[in-house]
Write a protein that holds these residues in place. Structure first.
Motif: not given
Length: 556
Positions: A250-252, A257-260, A262-266
């Motif tokens: 869950p940390f990964i 993913l969610e905080q780093s 994912n910000r590139v693609g959405q």
């Protein structure tokens, strides 16, 4: 032999005198920056979002007194894990709380101090980059008076720390070309950036290392360089390893993913924008210094073979491209660009200052002096228009003073340029500094506070009429971390449909509602909604459910 010895001593004396002068300049910039960054720092409440989150997480660390694992595994209110960002800045704020208590000044102080330190550091970078003092002086003056840097640096956010560590990295990187021992600081700076904003530190560090590979590849054969990277990254690797050991996958998922990534693609949290978002952001808040950018671009083209041109082109170009292609757009993502802009403008101002001196000594007119004068008069007219508008409004004396100072600065600079005097550069720096002092003395430097209801009265209402350590629901559409900080409660957004359908006879829900929603509560007959306290615009409502099955609780 005597002549050789005397020459050596004379050279040593010149070098020592140069160091003393540089130290005096750095002291001057430090004093000026400390005044600007700490003046009336705690007069305004914390804003949403990042300020409220940083201040709250730091308070949980402060409450643990560092004798529990909270400092290593940060928490939000009531023990909720905080795995968004690494905790270096939160550690510093919690230490400030130990010294001065939990308040706005202490929440903002660490970031403000690091931002202030970045000003003399930029002077040092300018000295290492240009090998001359004048462009370093001008670059530090521009950076000191750059509006986005001053505003974001005073907030309880992570950007002031990132700028400080980024500029420190560039200083160590440039100095290590002459003394490999300074490459120890490169790894330390990258590690500090990673402990502040995670993957952003890797990105900014990679840009710096790419410049080294382009300009001075021999440093990669130095043991000091690799030792510095190892020592600098060891705390980062240790912290991330501890998080993975504690939280697992869950940390990964949440952190990387969610905080780093994912910000590139959405567009995360609906923070979208066009590919020109950051160009417009730079143009919007670049103030008077942007008029010198075309001259700086010409200098980059002329000196493309020199290290300083390579450095600024790679620094600005690489990072600007990265954040422009990202789908998530936030204004403070552009912060690492501003030191590069200040250095470029410093070179432009030097190119104006030195030819002006030579031309005046030769009795020749300064080239393009009418163009500069016309530019400053035009900008002064625009600011005067804003001043007249605020005068007619009659309710914004602070903005009248700020606009008046800036308009006077531009007008005097225009007159000075028309007289073919290079002193217009000093007028711009000094006038911009006074304008920003007036700006941070007003209530407008955190202008987002005017976009939402005042947070402190609402927080006092919640704190006075709700039990501690119990979540409070609200029918307001969005959460407010600043409200959670001041009330010391979780404030969870929900809706009337969920509240009406909740059937838990053992639990009474506490709801914060706008007063306009009280009429809705009266129309709901399947549940007892009882107002228990209210202030202008807001009310605390007690919801007593009836026995039945309950749907899933809304996600906070």
């Amino acid at each position: 032999m005597e002549r050789s010895s005397s020459t050596i001593y004379r050279q040593l004396g010149i070098a020592a005198e140069d160091r003393r002068i540089d130290l005096l300049w750095m002291l001057l910039w430090t004093i000026a920056a400390l005044l600007l960054y700490t003046w009336q720092l705690g007069d305004l409440p914390l804003r949403d979002w990042d300020e409220g989150i940083v201040a709250t997480v730091a308070r949980e660390i402060w409450r643990s007194r560092f004798d529990q694992s909270v400092w290593l595994f940060p928490q939000y209110i009531d023990g909720a894990p905080y795995i968004n960002k690494p905790p270096l800045m939160h550690w510093l704020v919690s230490i400030a709380y130990l010294m001065g208590g939990v308040n706005e000044s202490m929440a903002r102080l660490p970031g403000a101090l690091l931002s202030a330190i970045s000003v003399p550091l930029l002077y040092w970078v300018g000295r290492e980059m240009f090998y001359r003092r004048l462009p370093a002086i001008f670059a530090a003056g521009v950076y000191l008076t750059y509006l986005p840097v001053v505003r974001q640096g005073r907030l309880a956010m992570l950007d002031g720390a990132i700028l400080c560590f980024l500029i420190l990295m560039w200083g160590c990187l440039l100095r290590s070309r002459r003394d490999f021992r300074w490459s120890l600081g490169i790894g330390a700076s990258i590690g500090l950036m990673c402990l502040t904003k995670g993957l952003l530190g890797i990105v900014l560090g990679a840009i710096g290392l790419a410049f080294l590979l382009w300009d001075t590849p021999r440093i990669f054969r130095s043991g000091y360089f690799w030792l510095g990277l190892l020592l600098g990254m060891m705390p980062v690797i240790g912290w991330y390893s501890a998080q993975y050991e504690h939280y697992g996958l869950p940390f990964i998922q949440a952190h990387f993913l969610e905080q780093s990534l994912n910000r590139v693609g959405q567009a995360v949290e609906r923070n979208a924008g066009s590919v020109w978002f950051y160009l417009l952001e730079i143009l919007k808040y670049g103030s008077i210094w942007l008029v010198f950018i075309p001259l700086g671009i010409r200098l980059l083209w002329r000196d493309w073979h020199l290290s300083w041109a390579k450095m600024l082109s790679l620094w600005f170009g690489s990072y600007f491209l990265i954040i422009s292609v990202m789908q998530t757009k936030l204004p403070w993502y552009a912060m690492p660009l501003y030191p590069a802009i200040a250095l470029l403008v410093g070179a432009s101002l030097t190119d104006l200052w030195e030819p002006a001196q030579q031309n005046l000594m030769a009795g020749i007119r300064i080239p393009a002096h009418r163009l500069w004068a016309g530019t400053f008069f035009t900008l002064s007219g625009l600011v005067l228009s804003a001043l007249i508008y605020y005068l007619l409004q009659g309710s914004e004396p602070d903005l009248v003073l700020i606009c008046g100072t800036l308009a006077m600065t531009l007008m005097v600079a225009g007159i000075t340029a028309l007289q073919q005097s290079r002193q217009f550069i000093l007028v711009l720096i000094w006038g911009s500094y006074l304008t920003l002092l007036g700006f941070v003395s007003s209530e407008h430097w955190v202008w987002e506070l005017a976009e939402r209801p005042a947070v402190k009265p609402i927080a006092a209402l919640v704190k006075r009429h709700t039990p501690a350590k119990q979540p409070v629901y609200t029918t307001a559409p969005e959460s407010r971390p600043s409200l959670e900080f001041y009330s010391d409660r979780r404030i969870i957004p929900t809706n009337w449909q969920w509240l009406e359908a909740t059937k838990t006879p053992q639990t009474t829900l506490t709801v914060l509602v706008p007063q306009s929603d009280l009429a809705i509560a009266k129309t709901i007959t399947s549940k007892s909604f009882k107002p228990i306290a209210q202030i202008e615009g807001w009310a605390i409502v007690e919801a007593k459910p009836t026995p039945a099955a309950s749907p899933n609780q809304p996600q906070s």
